[in-house]
Design a protein around this motif. Structure first.
Motif, PDB file in Angstrom:
ATOM      1  N   ASP A 155       0.840  -1.190   0.000  1.00 46.01           N
ATOM      2  CA  ASP A 155       0.000   0.000   0.000  1.00 46.01           C
ATOM      3  C   ASP A 155       0.878   1.243   0.000  1.00 46.01           C
ATOM      4  OD1 ASP A 155      -2.088   1.793   0.178  1.00 46.01           O
ATOM      5  OD2 ASP A 155      -2.556   1.348   2.270  1.00 46.01           O
ATOM      6  N   ASP A 156       0.974   1.891  -1.145  1.00 48.26           N
ATOM      7  CA  ASP A 156       1.735   3.127  -1.330  1.00 48.26           C
ATOM      8  C   ASP A 156       3.165   3.059  -0.788  1.00 48.26           C
ATOM      9  OD1 ASP A 156       0.454   4.942  -2.991  1.00 48.26           O
ATOM     10  OD2 ASP A 156      -0.895   5.620  -1.412  1.00 48.26           O
ATOM     11  N   VAL A 157       3.833   1.939  -1.018  1.00 49.30           N
ATOM     12  CA  VAL A 157       5.214   1.785  -0.542  1.00 49.30           C
ATOM     13  C   VAL A 157       6.203   2.616  -1.354  1.00 49.30           C
ATOM     14  CG1 VAL A 157       4.866  -0.510   0.430  1.00 49.30           C
ATOM     15  CG2 VAL A 157       5.625  -0.273  -1.940  1.00 49.30           C
ATOM     16  N   LEU A 158       5.784   3.119  -2.509  1.00 52.02           N
ATOM     17  CA  LEU A 158       6.716   3.855  -3.360  1.00 52.02           C
ATOM     18  C   LEU A 158       6.666   5.366  -3.141  1.00 52.02           C
ATOM     19  CD1 LEU A 158       6.293   1.852  -6.679  1.00 52.02           C
ATOM     20  CD2 LEU A 158       7.813   1.419  -4.746  1.00 52.02           C
ATOM     21  N   LEU A 159       5.872   5.838  -2.213  1.00 47.13           N
ATOM     22  CA  LEU A 159       5.772   7.276  -1.972  1.00 47.13           C
ATOM     23  C   LEU A 159       7.108   7.923  -1.602  1.00 47.13           C
ATOM     24  CD1 LEU A 159       2.305   7.690  -0.227  1.00 47.13           C
ATOM     25  CD2 LEU A 159       2.941   8.221  -2.587  1.00 47.13           C
ATOM     26  N   PRO A 160       7.986   7.268  -0.824  1.00 51.42           N
ATOM     27  CA  PRO A 160       9.258   7.938  -0.508  1.00 51.42           C
ATOM     28  C   PRO A 160      10.276   7.903  -1.657  1.00 51.42           C
ATOM     29  CG  PRO A 160       9.072   5.884   0.743  1.00 51.42           C
ATOM     30  CD  PRO A 160       7.796   6.067  -0.034  1.00 51.42           C
ATOM     31  N   PHE A 161       9.947   7.255  -2.756  1.00 61.53           N
ATOM     32  CA  PHE A 161      10.873   7.115  -3.875  1.00 61.53           C
ATOM     33  C   PHE A 161      10.779   8.326  -4.798  1.00 61.53           C
ATOM     34  CE2 PHE A 161      11.953   2.413  -4.091  1.00 61.53           C
ATOM     35  CZ  PHE A 161      11.478   2.123  -2.826  1.00 61.53           C
ATOM     36  N   ASP A 162      11.925   8.758  -5.341  1.00 72.44           N
ATOM     37  CA  ASP A 162      11.892   9.759  -6.401  1.00 72.44           C
ATOM     38  C   ASP A 162      11.485   9.055  -7.697  1.00 72.44           C
ATOM     39  OD1 ASP A 162      14.192   8.500  -7.518  1.00 72.44           O
ATOM     40  OD2 ASP A 162      15.540   9.879  -6.488  1.00 72.44           O
ATOM     41  N   SER A 163      11.306   9.817  -8.769  1.00 70.88           N
ATOM     42  CA  SER A 163      10.782   9.259 -10.027  1.00 70.88           C
ATOM     43  C   SER A 163      11.621   8.106 -10.563  1.00 70.88           C
ATOM     44  CB  SER A 163      10.687  10.357 -11.089  1.00 70.88           C
ATOM     45  OG  SER A 163       9.785  11.343 -10.668  1.00 70.88           O
ATOM     46  N   GLU A 164      12.930   8.266 -10.569  1.00 66.93           N
ATOM     47  CA  GLU A 164      13.812   7.219 -11.091  1.00 66.93           C
ATOM     48  C   GLU A 164      13.728   5.955 -10.246  1.00 66.93           C
ATOM     49  OE1 GLU A 164      18.571   6.658 -11.821  1.00 66.93           O
ATOM     50  OE2 GLU A 164      17.738   8.662 -12.052  1.00 66.93           O
ATOM     51  N   ARG A 165      13.702   6.127  -8.936  1.00 67.80           N
ATOM     52  CA  ARG A 165      13.608   4.968  -8.041  1.00 67.80           C
ATOM     53  C   ARG A 165      12.250   4.278  -8.169  1.00 67.80           C
ATOM     54  NH1 ARG A 165      17.212   8.244  -4.557  1.00 67.80           N
ATOM     55  NH2 ARG A 165      19.046   6.950  -4.192  1.00 67.80           N
ATOM     56  N   LYS A 166      11.181   5.058  -8.339  1.00 68.53           N
ATOM     57  CA  LYS A 166       9.854   4.462  -8.538  1.00 68.53           C
ATOM     58  C   LYS A 166       9.842   3.580  -9.769  1.00 68.53           C
ATOM     59  CE  LYS A 166       6.871   7.892  -6.465  1.00 68.53           C
ATOM     60  NZ  LYS A 166       5.891   8.959  -6.679  1.00 68.53           N
ATOM     61  N   GLU A 167      10.445   4.082 -10.841  1.00 66.16           N
ATOM     62  CA  GLU A 167      10.466   3.306 -12.082  1.00 66.16           C
ATOM     63  C   GLU A 167      11.201   1.981 -11.880  1.00 66.16           C
ATOM     64  OE1 GLU A 167      11.352   4.055 -16.752  1.00 66.16           O
ATOM     65  OE2 GLU A 167      10.839   5.736 -15.444  1.00 66.16           O
ATOM     66  N   GLY A 168      12.345   2.022 -11.222  1.00 63.61           N
ATOM     67  CA  GLY A 168      13.092   0.790 -10.950  1.00 63.61           C
ATOM     68  C   GLY A 168      12.314  -0.163 -10.061  1.00 63.61           C
ATOM     69  N   ALA A 169      11.654   0.386  -9.050  1.00 64.96           N
ATOM     70  CA  ALA A 169      10.866  -0.456  -8.145  1.00 64.96           C
ATOM     71  C   ALA A 169       9.682  -1.082  -8.880  1.00 64.96           C
ATOM     72  CB  ALA A 169      10.389   0.357  -6.946  1.00 64.96           C
ATOM     73  N   CYS A 170       9.038  -0.326  -9.747  1.00 70.46           N
ATOM     74  CA  CYS A 170       7.918  -0.877 -10.519  1.00 70.46           C
ATOM     75  C   CYS A 170       8.380  -2.004 -11.428  1.00 70.46           C
ATOM     76  CB  CYS A 170       7.229   0.224 -11.315  1.00 70.46           C
ATOM     77  SG  CYS A 170       6.274   1.374 -10.297  1.00 70.46           S
ATOM     78  N   ARG A 171       9.562  -1.850 -12.028  1.00 67.03           N
ATOM     79  CA  ARG A 171      10.110  -2.941 -12.863  1.00 67.03           C
ATOM     80  C   ARG A 171      10.374  -4.186 -12.002  1.00 67.03           C
ATOM     81  NH1 ARG A 171      13.421   1.148 -14.882  1.00 67.03           N
ATOM     82  NH2 ARG A 171      15.200   0.260 -13.779  1.00 67.03           N
ATOM     83  N   ALA A 172      10.927  -3.985 -10.812  1.00 72.89           N
ATOM     84  CA  ALA A 172      11.201  -5.122  -9.919  1.00 72.89           C
ATOM     85  C   ALA A 172       9.899  -5.789  -9.480  1.00 72.89           C
ATOM     86  CB  ALA A 172      12.014  -4.670  -8.707  1.00 72.89           C
ATOM     87  N   LEU A 173       8.879  -4.991  -9.173  1.00 74.49           N
ATOM     88  CA  LEU A 173       7.588  -5.562  -8.785  1.00 74.49           C
ATOM     89  C   LEU A 173       6.959  -6.326  -9.938  1.00 74.49           C
ATOM     90  CD1 LEU A 173       6.179  -2.585  -6.698  1.00 74.49           C
ATOM     91  CD2 LEU A 173       6.838  -4.847  -5.835  1.00 74.49           C
ATOM     92  N   ALA A 174       7.096  -5.802 -11.145  1.00 73.60           N
ATOM     93  CA  ALA A 174       6.571  -6.513 -12.320  1.00 73.60           C
ATOM     94  C   ALA A 174       7.293  -7.841 -12.507  1.00 73.60           C
ATOM     95  CB  ALA A 174       6.707  -5.644 -13.573  1.00 73.60           C
ATOM     96  N   GLU A 175       8.596  -7.846 -12.295  1.00 72.21           N
ATOM     97  CA  GLU A 175       9.367  -9.087 -12.394  1.00 72.21           C
ATOM     98  C   GLU A 175       8.909 -10.083 -11.335  1.00 72.21           C
ATOM     99  OE1 GLU A 175      12.150 -11.962 -13.420  1.00 72.21           O
ATOM    100  OE2 GLU A 175      11.650 -10.152 -14.531  1.00 72.21           O
ATOM    101  N   LEU A 176       8.731  -9.611 -10.096  1.00 71.29           N
ATOM    102  CA  LEU A 176       8.267 -10.482  -9.025  1.00 71.29           C
ATOM    103  C   LEU A 176       6.887 -11.043  -9.348  1.00 71.29           C
ATOM    104  CD1 LEU A 176       8.556 -11.708  -6.185  1.00 71.29           C
ATOM    105  CD2 LEU A 176       7.602  -9.572  -5.277  1.00 71.29           C
ATOM    106  N   SER A 177       6.056 -10.251 -10.026  1.00 73.49           N
ATOM    107  CA  SER A 177       4.694 -10.710 -10.337  1.00 73.49           C
ATOM    108  C   SER A 177       4.683 -11.881 -11.310  1.00 73.49           C
ATOM    109  CB  SER A 177       3.847  -9.557 -10.874  1.00 73.49           C
ATOM    110  OG  SER A 177       4.213  -9.235 -12.190  1.00 73.49           O
ATOM    111  N   SER A 178       5.804 -12.131 -11.977  1.00 75.65           N
ATOM    112  CA  SER A 178       5.870 -13.327 -12.829  1.00 75.65           C
ATOM    113  C   SER A 178       6.086 -14.581 -11.991  1.00 75.65           C
ATOM    114  CB  SER A 178       6.983 -13.178 -13.870  1.00 75.65           C
ATOM    115  OG  SER A 178       8.252 -13.227 -13.252  1.00 75.65           O
ATOM    116  N   GLU A 179       6.465 -14.401 -10.732  1.00 74.88           N
ATOM    117  CA  GLU A 179       6.728 -15.531  -9.839  1.00 74.88           C
ATOM    118  C   GLU A 179       5.651 -15.699  -8.764  1.00 74.88           C
ATOM    119  OE1 GLU A 179      10.771 -15.207  -8.295  1.00 74.88           O
ATOM    120  OE2 GLU A 179      11.267 -13.957 -10.013  1.00 74.88           O
ATOM    121  N   MET A 180       4.958 -14.611  -8.435  1.00 74.19           N
ATOM    122  CA  MET A 180       3.923 -14.659  -7.409  1.00 74.19           C
ATOM    123  C   MET A 180       2.985 -13.472  -7.581  1.00 74.19           C
ATOM    124  SD  MET A 180       6.355 -13.609  -4.156  1.00 74.19           S
ATOM    125  CE  MET A 180       5.125 -13.882  -2.930  1.00 74.19           C
TER     126      MET A 180
END
Length: 160
Positions: free
Chosen positions: A106-131
């Protein structure tokens, strides 16, 4: 009667401590290497390979590497700290749940700047292929970033 009660409480405490110690030993010897390895993979994805979790067994605290430089927790920026903590949370969920327990964020990316949010979203998308990963957010930028990632489903909830 009081002595008996105190002895019972002490015995229960000793047994609980022994069970917890045994469980921790098993977690540290069997699960921790997988958690660290998985957290390293997520941190690497989030930072475009700029940072990796330092797995030097001589180190007592968690630290990260960037090239030849090692940074201990005290030297991390708040953004890097948020990335490392999210990487560890995701890795614990993956390794402890075996990919069978959904990750709900729930809104875990709020403390991230734009570049970090993008990287985190890519990592979450990758994780979503496994769970299963459910990310709730009110942040328009996070929604925009996720909408550009293939395979991410966005469900908008509105007041009706």
């Amino acid at each position: 009667s009081e002595l008996h009660e105190v002895l019972d409480e002490g015995a229960v405490g000793l047994l609980a401590s022994a069970i917890a110690d045994a469980a921790c030993e098993e977690i540290y010897s069997k699960v921790q290497p997988g958690v660290i390895s998985t957290a390293d993979r997520f941190l690497s994805m989030m930072t475009d390979d700029l940072y990796r979790i330092d797995t030097d067994p001589r180190l007592q605290d968690l630290s990260v590497r960037s090239g030849a430089e090692t940074k201990s927790i005290g030297a991390w920026s708040s953004g890097l700290r948020a990335q490392v903590l999210l990487s560890i949370k995701l890795a614990v969920a993956k390794e402890m749940g075996g990919g069978e327990v959904p990750v709900i964020l729930d809104d875990v990316l709020l403390p991230f700047d734009s570049e970090r949010k993008e990287g985190a979203c890519r990592a979450l998308a990758e994780l979503s292929s496994e769970m299963q990963v459910l990310l709730f957010t009110c942040d328009a930028e996070t929604v925009d970033i996720c909408s550009r990632i293939a395979g991410v489903s966005i469900v908008r909830m509105t007041d009706s």
